[in-house]
Design an enzyme around this catalytic site. Sequence first.
Site: not given
Ligand code: BGC
Length: 447
Positions: A357, A165
Amino acid sequence: MSLSFPPGFLWGAATSSAQIEGAWNADGKGPSIWDAFCREKGRVSGGDTADAACDSYHRFGEDVALLKDLGADVYRFSIAWPRIFPTGRGPVNQAGLKYYHRLVDALLAAGIQPFCTLYHWDLPQALQDEGGWENRATIDAFVDYAELIFREFHGKIGKWLTLNEPWCSAFLGNFIGIHAPGKKDLKAALAVAHHHLVAHGLTVNRFRSLVASGHASGTIGIAPNISWVDPYTDSEADRQAALRGIQWSWDWFLDPICFGEYPEPLAGWFADKGFRPPVLAGDMDAIRQPIDFVGGNYYFATAARFDPSPEGGLLASTPVDLGLEKSDMGWPLTPEGFTKSVVRIHQRYGLPFYVTENGLGLNDPQDQRRIVYLDQHLRALRRAMAQGADVRGYMAWSLLDNFEWAEGYSKRFGLVHVDFATGARTPKPSFGWYKQLIGREKAGAEL
Ligand code: BGC
């Protein structure tokens, strides 16, 4: 019911070094910008620090056992650069390298593929003291750190991400100012973003040479945020406002990588305001290196309305609250945006895609909402695949409740509950649900 993901689809979960490892100054590790940021008053909710986090530095064996129990094919984790080079460059901290060898060996012994992120925001503070990512010297330090890791884990790690990100580390960290290093300066943020991109490109290039000479292995990509933005109405002004939102978080990074140029109309929008990325001769060629896949982190979608008032901010765009259910992060639950983001990535860039993610930040002891969230998002992903997207894997965020950056420990994204006083790990109902789903999908795939 099986969702019928294709055979070979990789199932897993994700974490990052600063969010889970703890042991912030153990065995020679240097401080990162997050270690420093946590110590500045008022930066992190509750004054929390990442000092201990989930103590995965000592308890990684439990984490790997959980992943094995889950039936995970892959585990996405990140390497803490200041654990390897405590001041960003110079002598290698062997104890830090040893930790990652033990983790990777444990994963391999459990039959789990390591999926490694080289930079998940924990820049060595010593480099920040020299200007951090605003300083081009950080680019060289990063590429040298990456080379060491590629060589060291040759034959052990087969999947690589350069940056996690980059929008967050560049703009949340240097323009909006709520992440480390906490600046509010668009010129600085555009420089950080640009230097992230050059570092990414040079790292991919270095990786290819190492693979060609037999010193590294695997495939490489990058993981931008792929938040979706819908126009609130069909008006051209709202449509442009929504496009600016999307272009800012992902096209800003993927367009230079895939096409060798910053995206229009957003680049022009910034230029009209007097802001341009500090591009030197040769930079755009350095950035434009073929990557093997795109990773993407998806959490939510918003609806944007054109708003030229100060409230509309830099993009002259305000998110409209549609009254949808929200997570503890205040993010609306919007699975349909996931389909749209993944389809757009496919249509625009045409590369294989991994969900690096996706998950829900909600402190719900019953944990039923997380199950619904995951189920709805996996169905949304399947719909994107039905529309042609070449999706190769899904990594839930996160394996563990962890240090949620500026929110400290107040937000819980884990499939596994962590008691931060004792470090005890307890799988939540969503862990059991995901485990069953993985089992069913694999059994289906084997038929
Ligand atoms: C990031 C994580 C974060 C998640 C939830 C993403 O922005 O890569 O490190 O914990 O989202 O906010």
